[in-house]
Design an enzyme around this catalytic site. Sequence first.
Site, short mmCIF file in Angstrom:
data_model
loop_
_atom_site.label_atom_id
_atom_site.label_comp_id
_atom_site.label_asym_id
_atom_site.label_seq_id
_atom_site.Cartn_x
_atom_site.Cartn_y
_atom_site.Cartn_z
N GLY A 106 3.43 7.21 -0.99
CA GLY A 106 4.81 7.12 -0.51
C GLY A 106 5.26 5.67 -0.45
O GLY A 106 6.40 5.34 -0.79
N MET B 109 3.48 1.30 0.05
CA MET B 109 2.30 0.46 0.15
C MET B 109 2.66 -0.86 0.81
O MET B 109 3.59 -1.54 0.39
CB MET B 109 1.73 0.23 -1.27
CG MET B 109 0.57 -0.73 -1.32
SD MET B 109 -0.87 -0.06 -0.42
CE MET B 109 -1.58 -1.58 0.19
N GLU B 110 1.84 -1.21 1.80
CA GLU B 110 2.17 -2.34 2.68
C GLU B 110 1.80 -3.72 2.11
O GLU B 110 1.38 -4.59 2.89
CB GLU B 110 1.48 -2.13 4.03
CG GLU B 110 -0.06 -2.28 4.03
CD GLU B 110 -0.83 -0.99 3.75
OE1 GLU B 110 -0.28 -0.09 3.10
OE2 GLU B 110 -1.98 -0.89 4.19
N ASN B 111 1.93 -3.96 0.81
CA ASN B 111 1.63 -5.29 0.27
C ASN B 111 2.29 -6.34 1.15
O ASN B 111 3.47 -6.25 1.48
CB ASN B 111 2.18 -5.42 -1.14
CG ASN B 111 1.80 -4.25 -2.01
OD1 ASN B 111 0.63 -3.91 -2.10
ND2 ASN B 111 2.79 -3.60 -2.60
N GLU C 119 5.10 0.92 7.28
CA GLU C 119 4.62 -0.19 6.44
C GLU C 119 4.80 -1.54 7.14
O GLU C 119 3.95 -2.42 7.05
CB GLU C 119 5.32 -0.19 5.07
CG GLU C 119 5.20 1.11 4.28
CD GLU C 119 3.79 1.68 4.16
OE1 GLU C 119 2.81 0.91 4.28
OE2 GLU C 119 3.67 2.91 3.97
N HIS D 113 2.10 -2.35 9.50
CA HIS D 113 0.91 -2.90 8.85
C HIS D 113 0.99 -4.42 8.63
O HIS D 113 -0.05 -5.05 8.41
CB HIS D 113 0.74 -2.27 7.46
CG HIS D 113 0.08 -0.92 7.43
ND1 HIS D 113 -1.08 -0.62 8.08
CD2 HIS D 113 0.42 0.21 6.74
CE1 HIS D 113 -1.42 0.64 7.80
NE2 HIS D 113 -0.52 1.16 7.00
N GLU E 71 -4.79 3.11 9.32
CA GLU E 71 -3.75 4.09 9.00
C GLU E 71 -3.34 4.91 10.22
O GLU E 71 -2.18 5.25 10.38
CB GLU E 71 -4.21 5.01 7.86
CG GLU E 71 -4.31 4.30 6.50
CD GLU E 71 -3.01 3.64 6.04
OE1 GLU E 71 -1.96 3.88 6.65
OE2 GLU E 71 -3.07 2.86 5.07
N1 BES Z 1 -1.64 2.11 2.69
C1 BES Z 1 -0.91 3.30 2.51
C2 BES Z 1 -0.65 3.63 1.07
C3 BES Z 1 -1.85 4.12 0.30
C4 BES Z 1 -2.34 5.36 0.54
C5 BES Z 1 -2.45 3.33 -0.64
C6 BES Z 1 -3.46 5.80 -0.15
C7 BES Z 1 -3.57 3.76 -1.32
C8 BES Z 1 -4.07 5.00 -1.07
C9 BES Z 1 0.43 3.23 3.23
O1 BES Z 1 0.47 2.42 4.35
C10 BES Z 1 0.74 4.61 3.70
O2 BES Z 1 0.07 5.08 4.55
N2 BES Z 1 1.72 5.27 3.11
C11 BES Z 1 2.08 6.62 3.43
C12 BES Z 1 3.40 6.69 4.11
C13 BES Z 1 3.30 6.65 5.60
C14 BES Z 1 4.66 6.77 6.23
C15 BES Z 1 2.38 7.68 6.18
C16 BES Z 1 2.17 7.40 2.15
O3 BES Z 1 2.03 6.82 1.09
O4 BES Z 1 2.38 8.62 2.22
ZN ZN Z 2 -0.37 3.07 6.07
#
Ligand code: BES
Ligand code: ZN
Length: 960
Positions: free
Chosen positions: A344, A346-348, A381, A384, A403
């Site tokens: 969804g 990514m917190e770069n 994000e 993070h 997370e």
């Molecule tokens: N760090 C994650 C994105 C991610 C997830 C990267 C799996 C690599 C593998 C990001 O912070 C995240 O958690 N994104 C969520 C959205 C959030 C609102 C729960 C996502 O991608 O669904």
């Molecule tokens: Zn996350």
Amino acid sequence: MGKGYYISRHLATAAMVLAAIALLTIIALSVVYNREKSKNAAKFTNATTSPVPPTQKTSNEPWDKYRLPDTLSPEYYNVTLWPRLVKNANGMYIFTGISGVMFTCVKKTDLILIHSNKLNLTLFKGHHAKLTGQSGVTAPAIKTTWFQMETQYLVIQLEGKLKPGKSYWLYTEFTGELADDLEGFYRSEYMEDGEKKIIAITQMQATYARKAFPCFDEPGMKAVFHITLIHDLETTALSNSQEIKTEKVTIDGTAVTRTIFGPTKKMSTYLIAFVVSDFKYISAKDKKGVLVRIWARKKAIEDGQGNYALKITQPILEFFEKYYNTSYPLSKSDQIALPDFNSGAMENWGLVAYRETALLYDPQTSANGNKQRVVTVVSHELAHMWFGNLVTLKWWNDLWLNEGFASYVEYLGADYAEPTWDMKDQTILYDLQRAFAVDSLTSSHPLSRKEEEVNTPSEISEMFNTISYSKGAAVLKMLSEFLTEPVFAKGLSNYLKQFAFGSSVYTDLWDHLQKAVDQTPGVKLPYSVHEIMNRWILQMGFPVITIDTRTGNVSQKHFLLEPEAVVDRKSEFNYEWFVPIKWMKKQQVQDQLWLLQKSALHKPMKVSKNEWVLANLHVSGYFRVNYDLGNWERLLSQLESGHQVIPVVNRAQILDDAFNLARASIINITLALRTTKYLLHERKYIPWEAALRNLNYFFQLFDRSEVYGAMQAYLKKQVKPLFEYFGNISSNWTAVPSGHTDQFTQIIALSLACSTGVEGCRELTRNWFKKWMQNPHNNVIHPNLRSTVYCNAIAAGGAEEWNFGWQMFQKATVAAEAVKLRSALACTKVPWLLNRYLEYTMNPEKIRKQDATSTIGYIASNIIGQSLAWDFVRANWDYFFKMYGTGSFSFSRLISDITYRFCTPFELSQLKRFQKDNAETGFGSGTRALQQAIEKTTAKIKWLAENKEPVHQWFLSESA
Ligand code: BES
Ligand code: ZN
């Protein structure tokens, strides 16, 4: 320790680095590029350039271990990359790059292991890298280099030893493929004004930075990054830090732009990002001068789709600065919406990437649910930026804390930006109940894992699961509530201060929280933070608390959906928890109590015949609650006579607990069904949503059986008043209610009314859709109601409706609108349309790769589509496994979606057969999802055998 050291180090090295980059870039890149041009169809696997590795995979050599040795520590990198946004002579999209890393030797060694995957490295005197010593130190000569495919290392053996305390410079030149694989440095394509556009973007988490440049690709190996991008003149380059120089240069006869970025803060490789695109942006400065920019496709920005994100970013940053008591650590915050993105968002650090649906919002066409998605994802994000980025968990075994934490505080940040949206209450739907669903299976696992248990990329991917996110969020919320928020925030801020720009393990946070408790008079805990939390994170599952109001006895038991399931996993705590119980008696809130053993007498919980007890008040605890029958009866009659007395989240939880206790055969199913009777009076979203989910579960259990008719009739009766209520307050569905969550309830009313056949509903949706088909440029359907209307109309229609929907999907310029259509297209009841749609998921020209698995999931949720989807995925298993098998969310989701409806012995045997047939290739990051599917199906079969008849009878009697 601390910031100052790194900043001064930056300054000292920056001048030297910049000069080196300026000189080297032009020469090296043109060399690399020429070499690349003259090569035959290069395959970007390590194998093409690898001599045979001297040892086999089974050996115990350091290069066969997935974890880096502790001999070297990176200080900084200089990375220059040049993505080509047109195909080369071999018909491939590629990037070229040069990269150097300065590292310090920590322990004497003659071996350098550095991650590198799918990169084609240039040879220097027969070796894949050059090594030089720093400050007068002579580096030992390279003996041999090779790639260790399995562990994704470039292995460099030296003639002599590196010396502890000395620094060395390792230099590489390489080419890589700019594939459309959503990993590492990759490309994304989209159409704009009839023209195909290509952009180059990154996704490094968890183990893909090594696919963009050789690096020590572990989160604990923090370093400073100096990034330079070479790109076409009409494009813009972005990276984590602010650009410090943009200049036009000519390389190899091609005029290009070179953008040099300032040194980053000390950070992990998985947070690196770069983008080359012709995107547009809107911007603002916050009170402290931090530059906030929202980037997206030109048209999306021109249409104002980024405005909402820009508006909320400021308050959210402000909230987290206060909450963490720490300034935003960077000088800018870019957020970019990408047409192809695997997760969804990514917190770069400093350059957060999103799917378009998670960042863009178009008031004309998007629903309020889409708006809520934006505020929660942005909040997650940005949370993070401190928790995760400034302080990083050392290894992926602690991912749950990263997370889970962001998933908890995203609601706090979103609530600050949108205070009238009941955001904090919604956690129970999106975290607590979701976590309960998988944590009540024996195939669950403890939140916390040992470092040694998580090694390979697919083991790392598998960590991104519901337990880490949702159980993580729920237990942290419970912790914050029993410590009280000020104490939690104080410990948190001290933790961030101590580990800023460094890494930690989860117990470091517990230490700081404990200190905060010790320093705060008035907060008393029965045990230390460590001791209490150990029970929640080191053992899987959660308790059901049973309160007997006749005696005041309170007891706990591990809650399992399948009552006779055998728990193989031993727990040192014997599946007992230290449980903080907030509760109320009749209308009075009582003092919190701690249940510290299996069972205890708590006299105040003994109540007289006209009082009731309600536990887990405000649903702050991660446990379910059961009562003696008398108390259940009194709660039920309170719900019917005056439900407002019970807090709204507890009304939802009573429903969810009752249904799940019944599924676990702890209470009678008719008692659970009776909790839905008061819904006649309920107008609030959260209880309705909880009810809907549990009833949906029933729908998919019974929609192929005779129970279905009676169930429909009952639900029709229950939802009718809600449907009429919203019809009235919305001037016969031409307006939407003003309250944010009331708008959600309105959607539930419409969709449940249509699916149960409430008079007038289907006509309403059919007419709206017809009008739209007659005049495709004027969609009169309110954005909130579109998903429901589209789905109903396409389900009721045939090829004409479907094709119209498909055309509109292809034309959609707002991503949220495209999703509504994509999911509605799965609602058709026509098998050949569904089969053709399934085929489309293997064609990225039709369905983007990022959307393929969720589209199959939509199809599987359709009663007709279920078996088609299951057959389709099995028939194309190799393709799906190869494409998604190591991915994080998508693969496990795919497996759980296509098996969601399984509830017969035949389906169970198919599942087991499937598991057996593919045992050799395995199930990658979907391994656990498959175990869960088997366990859930087994439980359903048993439950149905005992409960189908009583359920049928109850619905019959209630719908009469
Ligand atoms: N760090 C994650 C994105 C991610 C997830 C990267 C799996 C690599 C593998 C990001 O912070 C995240 O958690 N994104 C969520 C959205 C959030 C609102 C729960 C996502 O991608 O669904
Ligand atoms: Zn996350």
